[in-house]
Design a protein around this motif. Structure first.
Motif, mmCIF file in Angstrom:
data_model
loop_
_atom_site.group_PDB
_atom_site.id
_atom_site.type_symbol
_atom_site.label_atom_id
_atom_site.label_comp_id
_atom_site.label_asym_id
_atom_site.label_seq_id
_atom_site.Cartn_x
_atom_site.Cartn_y
_atom_site.Cartn_z
ATOM 1 N N CYS A 24 0.834 -1.211 0.000
ATOM 2 C CA CYS A 24 0.000 0.000 0.000
ATOM 3 C C CYS A 24 0.863 1.253 0.000
ATOM 4 C CB CYS A 24 -0.887 0.037 1.253
ATOM 5 S SG CYS A 24 -1.995 -1.366 1.401
ATOM 6 N N MET A 25 0.325 2.317 -0.572
ATOM 7 C CA MET A 25 0.970 3.612 -0.483
ATOM 8 C C MET A 25 0.693 4.180 0.907
ATOM 9 S SD MET A 25 0.159 5.327 -4.134
ATOM 10 C CE MET A 25 0.459 4.434 -5.627
ATOM 11 N N THR A 26 1.687 4.829 1.478
ATOM 12 C CA THR A 26 1.516 5.365 2.833
ATOM 13 C C THR A 26 1.701 6.879 2.903
ATOM 14 O OG1 THR A 26 3.832 4.901 3.360
ATOM 15 C CG2 THR A 26 2.216 3.191 3.926
ATOM 16 N N THR A 27 2.043 7.496 1.775
ATOM 17 C CA THR A 27 2.165 8.958 1.730
ATOM 18 C C THR A 27 1.517 9.472 0.457
ATOM 19 O OG1 THR A 27 4.265 9.022 0.521
ATOM 20 C CG2 THR A 27 4.402 8.868 2.935
ATOM 21 N N VAL A 28 1.070 10.720 0.470
ATOM 22 C CA VAL A 28 0.482 11.298 -0.737
ATOM 23 C C VAL A 28 1.535 11.484 -1.827
ATOM 24 C CG1 VAL A 28 -1.483 12.386 0.388
ATOM 25 C CG2 VAL A 28 0.638 13.658 0.161
ATOM 26 N N GLU A 29 2.781 11.665 -1.457
ATOM 27 C CA GLU A 29 3.845 11.827 -2.441
ATOM 28 C C GLU A 29 3.999 10.575 -3.304
ATOM 29 O OE1 GLU A 29 4.225 14.864 0.543
ATOM 30 O OE2 GLU A 29 4.196 12.703 0.825
ATOM 31 N N GLU A 30 3.685 9.417 -2.750
ATOM 32 C CA GLU A 30 3.794 8.173 -3.506
ATOM 33 C C GLU A 30 2.781 8.091 -4.650
ATOM 34 O OE1 GLU A 30 4.899 4.503 -0.980
ATOM 35 O OE2 GLU A 30 3.886 5.880 0.413
ATOM 36 N N LEU A 31 1.789 8.960 -4.638
ATOM 37 C CA LEU A 31 0.808 8.984 -5.722
ATOM 38 C C LEU A 31 1.410 9.549 -7.004
ATOM 39 C CD1 LEU A 31 -2.303 10.326 -3.776
ATOM 40 C CD2 LEU A 31 -1.874 7.969 -4.503
ATOM 41 N N GLY A 32 2.501 10.310 -6.865
ATOM 42 C CA GLY A 32 3.168 10.885 -8.026
ATOM 43 C C GLY A 32 2.476 12.129 -8.568
ATOM 44 N N LEU A 33 1.729 12.822 -7.729
ATOM 45 C CA LEU A 33 1.025 14.035 -8.138
ATOM 46 C C LEU A 33 1.831 15.269 -7.745
ATOM 47 C CD1 LEU A 33 -2.540 13.054 -6.866
ATOM 48 C CD2 LEU A 33 -1.647 12.818 -9.188
ATOM 49 N N SER A 34 1.576 16.377 -8.448
ATOM 50 C CA SER A 34 2.239 17.630 -8.093
ATOM 51 C C SER A 34 1.691 18.128 -6.749
ATOM 52 C CB SER A 34 2.008 18.700 -9.168
ATOM 53 O OG SER A 34 0.655 19.128 -9.141
ATOM 54 N N ARG A 35 2.457 18.986 -6.075
ATOM 55 C CA ARG A 35 2.034 19.537 -4.777
ATOM 56 C C ARG A 35 0.713 20.285 -4.901
ATOM 57 N NH1 ARG A 35 3.342 17.297 -0.649
ATOM 58 N NH2 ARG A 35 3.223 19.119 0.649
ATOM 59 N N LYS A 36 0.524 21.003 -6.028
ATOM 60 C CA LYS A 36 -0.704 21.766 -6.242
ATOM 61 C C LYS A 36 -1.905 20.818 -6.314
ATOM 62 C CE LYS A 36 -2.779 25.130 -9.347
ATOM 63 N NZ LYS A 36 -2.621 25.921 -10.556
ATOM 64 N N ILE A 37 -1.770 19.741 -7.031
ATOM 65 C CA ILE A 37 -2.861 18.775 -7.174
ATOM 66 C C ILE A 37 -3.117 18.056 -5.850
ATOM 67 C CG2 ILE A 37 -3.569 16.640 -8.318
ATOM 68 C CD1 ILE A 37 -3.775 19.104 -10.113
ATOM 69 N N ILE A 38 -2.059 17.731 -5.116
ATOM 70 C CA ILE A 38 -2.226 17.059 -3.821
ATOM 71 C C ILE A 38 -3.045 17.934 -2.884
ATOM 72 C CG2 ILE A 38 -1.007 16.319 -1.730
ATOM 73 C CD1 ILE A 38 1.209 15.238 -3.575
ATOM 74 N N ARG A 39 -2.727 19.216 -2.842
ATOM 75 C CA ARG A 39 -3.465 20.136 -1.951
ATOM 76 C C ARG A 39 -4.949 20.174 -2.330
ATOM 77 N NH1 ARG A 39 -2.088 23.789 1.698
ATOM 78 N NH2 ARG A 39 -3.404 25.589 2.052
ATOM 79 N N LYS A 40 -5.238 20.291 -3.617
ATOM 80 C CA LYS A 40 -6.625 20.336 -4.070
ATOM 81 C C LYS A 40 -7.317 18.995 -3.782
ATOM 82 C CE LYS A 40 -9.982 22.490 -6.072
ATOM 83 N NZ LYS A 40 -10.630 23.608 -5.392
ATOM 84 N N THR A 41 -6.613 17.901 -3.981
ATOM 85 C CA THR A 41 -7.162 16.577 -3.715
ATOM 86 C C THR A 41 -7.541 16.428 -2.241
ATOM 87 O OG1 THR A 41 -5.852 15.619 -5.502
ATOM 88 C CG2 THR A 41 -6.654 14.098 -3.824
#
Length: 64
Positions: A24-41
């Motif tokens: 399993c992924m345990t951090t949002v960074e592991e999703l491979g998304l930009s910081r801007k998209i992570i914040r909106k997500t």
């Protein structure tokens, strides 16, 4: 009753170990998304499914 169930749960380090062992992924960074998209997500994720999740609970409590 809920408190006694919570007390029986593994601690955060054990949960992370089990999640990593299961692939399993345990951090949002592991999703491979930009910081801007992570914040909106993180802002909209509580509204994506009709269930009470930790993210929805945090929004209800107005915790960032």
């Amino acid at each position: 009753m809920i408190a006694s169930i919570i007390e029986e749960l593994p601690d955060k380090d054990e949960l992370r170990r089990l999640m990593e062992k299961g692939g399993c992924m345990t951090t949002v960074e592991e999703l491979g998304l930009s910081r801007k998209i992570i914040r909106k997500t993180m802002q909209i994720s509580p509204y994506m499914r009709n269930r009470l999740t930790l993210m929805r609970f945090l929004k209800m409590m107005e915790i960032d």
